[in-house]
Structure formats: C-alpha cells, structure tokens
Design a protein around this motif. Structure first.
Motif: not given
Lengths: 206, 206
Positions: A117-120, B17-23, B25-29
């Motif tokens: 969750e690094a980007q948070l 997927q690219s959003l999830i790997l960075g932040q 699942f939960s933060a990926t609205s």
DNA sequence: TTAAACATACCGACTAGTTGGTTTGTTTAA
DNA sequence: TTAAACAAACCAACTAGTCGGTATGTTTAA
C-alpha cells in the motif's frame, strides 16, 4: 501525575496494528480502530494528528522492536561463539527457534503490509522502513565479510545479497504461512537459510 | 453480436491491477479504476457485479498466467536436460534470467498484495491463491523427490519445504526490491536459491 | 493552605467529501 | 428488433477530520 495517556495511546496502536495486519491500512478505518480500542474519536485525534500520523508511529515502534530484536540475537550469538561463521549459524538458529513454536501463523510484518500500500504513505514512513532493511543488510553483511575472509566460499557471492536473504526469507515465508495457514513454514525456511550458509562456507572433509 | 466488451473488461482489469499493486485493493476505489480505464460506472458494473467480483477475476487471471508461466519454464527445462537436478537448476536459472533484465522493481505479486488484506476477500478468492501456491509446491517437490532419489542430499530436507522456497524467495525479494527500489534483488535471491540446490545435491569431488 | 490559572486527556455530535452500488436511459451492431 | 455495451445521474452508508465542551489533574502565588 496527569492522567497517563500512554496506555490509551498504546491501546490505539495495538488495535490498529492487529487490524492492519489482517485487512491493510486503508481498510482499517479510524472508526474500526476506536471501536476495537474501546475509546472515542476525540481520544484518537488527541493522540494522533492524522491517520497518516498513526501509520508513522506504528512503523517507528515496529522498527524499534525490530532493531532491539536484531541486536539481542546478534549479541547472544556472539556470546555463544567466537568464530563468525558459528555466530551466524547460531544467530539464524535463534531466529528459527523463535518461529518454531508457533501454533498459528505469525500475524505478519508491518513492512510488507505497508509495501503493498506504499503509495498511501509519506516519505518519512517509507524512510523508517528502508533504514531498518538497510540496517539488517549492514549488520549481517559485515558478519559475512568476516566469514568470507576466514572461509573461502565455494561460490562467488556478494555479502550484501546473502545478508538480504534473511529478510527475504522472513517476508516470503510470512506470506506463504499466512496464505496456507501453516505456522511451521517460517521456521522451515529459516532452516534452509542456515543450511545454505553452512554449505557455502563449510570446509570440505579431507 | 453486439459490441465486444472484452477490451473494456481487460482495460478495467489492467487498470485495477496496477493500482492495486501500488496502493492495495481497499484504497483502489471503483472511481479511480474507471478514471484510469477511461470508462464509466455503468460499464464497470456491467462487467463486474461487485468490487469483490473484480478481485476474484483478477486473481483468477493472475493464477492462470502463473500456471502457464510455471508450465512453460518446467517444460523448457525438461527439454534442455534429462537429469532432474540439471532440470531444476536450469528451471531456477530461467526464472532468474527473467528477473535479471529489469530496470525497475517488479510491480509485485497479487498473492502478496491480497495476503495482507486477506480479511476483505471471500473464500473463493482465497482458494484460487492457495491452490496456485500448492501447485508450485506439488510440481517442484515432485522434481525434488526425483533428485533426492538420485543424489543423496548432504542434509536431511523435506522436498515440500525446498519447493516452497521458490515462492518464498519470490515474495520476499519483491518486498525488498519494491521497498529499497532495487530491481536486481529478485534475480540475486533466485541465484541464491539455485546455489543452495546445487550445494545440497552436488556430488563431492573424489 | 488554598484557590485561581493552566495543561492534558477525553468525549461525541457534526461536516464535507468519498465509498460501493443502483437506476434509468442511450448507443451499437447483428 | 433485440440484447449486450455503455453512459450519467443518483443514493445511503461510510470516511477522515473538526470542534465545543468536560473531567482530571498540576502549577503558582498569596
């Protein structure tokens, strides 16, 4: 003496950490934390300016424990042997034994949780984690440098990457252990790490 | 046939997927996903009944690619050698070479990402991940059983835990690589895994 | 000794914005 | 014409964070 807020603060952090290791930081809402901790929103935001501030406090506390844990086991290993290779084998053995008695999977590592969750998180939070990973690298690779000096390794290896392997095994084993719900995995994998070091540097029988 | 929605569906999954790997699942609205994918909510919920349904679709796709990846490299290794130990060493070498050319850290593994948000997902999603981890264990430990038969190992080891070590190295190395922003870590650590297998089973020079 | 001044710890209603999801309607191609 | 593919407005629940107030102490000065 004023009312001691350290208990409340600790309760908040403990509740938050156990929730975070199970469902991640983002899904761990302040409401869930205060419910788990049995306190109110006022108390939460009295102790932590923002939710991000809680994240930083958590990794700082976690890294401090990690540092103490690293120091303690290195000192114990150095007390039990003079030879750096023996020290390293004992050190890994101590880590392994800690994990060997678990009846359920280790709840997980905050570094790994935050990694995905690094980007948070802000730079301060990242830096704490990075520095602690680099500390493991420094401490163990310094020992491996001594070992390589004494025992010519069978293969050409970089001491830093051999040092990194300790954290790699930890983090990877936690993920398998949690996913497959198999508590023994971490100890088993640390055993392989110890085997590897042993085989790399063992003096061939003559 | 009406409009072909497979492109839209794929675009949604790639963006997610690219959003999830960075932040995570939960933060990926859903809003972030549809913005990244350049579509609307109507399109999203046409293709996925719920956000949890997207999660399941993502791990299923990821596991299918993982299975194909595992199969392909095992077949290639078996084509290049007859001896199971040589096959295993080639196999790990192939995995290592894939990671050796990266100029930035591997974006990460969906299994690990979901592992630290595990409580958000249903049993179906968990089962897909668990089965794929067990598949790695089955395939590699079967090979290690053959190896142990031919080459008495220098230490007493369980083939399953030696097989698990592959995923352990992957998952752990991804975390270090992402956190320290060092792309080479994963290849280095796979190199250590190959070294370990080599040292465990090598026939001593006579 | 005492009371005013101050500090910390905590409460809980409130707000502005975001969340996953629904509803209703339009476009597209067979 | 028909059904899938998409658009856009909408909703109730939840989000992090605020704010006025209270409770419980400590410090200070007469």
């Amino acid at each position: 003496m004023p009312r001691d807020g350290t208990i409340t603060r600790t309760t908040i952090m403990d509740s938050a950490q156990s929730l975070i290791l199970g469902q991640g930081f983002s899904a761990t809402s302040v409401d869930k934390v205060i419910e788990q901790a049995g306190i109110t929103k006022g108390a939460f935001f009295h102790h932590f300016k923002t939710k991000a501030d809680l994240a930083l406090a958590l990794v700082e506390r976690y890294a401090n424990l990690d540092q103490a844990h690293l120091d303690m086991n290195l000192v114990r290993a150095e007390e039990l042997a003079r030879d750096p290779l023996q020290q390293m084998l004992i050190f890994i053995g101590l880590l392994k034994e800690e994990m060997a008695g678990l009846t359920e999977p280790f709840p997980g590592c905050l570094y790994a949780s935050f990694c995905y969750e690094a980007q948070l998180f802000d730079d301060n939070t990242h830096t704490v984690i990075q520095n602690m990973m680099l500390e493991w690298r420094r401490r163990l690779s310094s020992k491996f440098v001594d070992i390589i000096d004494l025992y010519p390794p069978k293969l050409d290896i970089a001491p830093e990457s051999l040092a990194d392997m300790a954290l790699v095994i930890y983090e990877g084993a936690f993920i398998l252990s949690k996913t497959l719900k198999e508590p023994v995995t971490t100890a088993e994998q640390l055993g392989h790490y110890r085997n590897y070091v042993e085989l790399l540097f063992e003096t061939p029988a003559e």
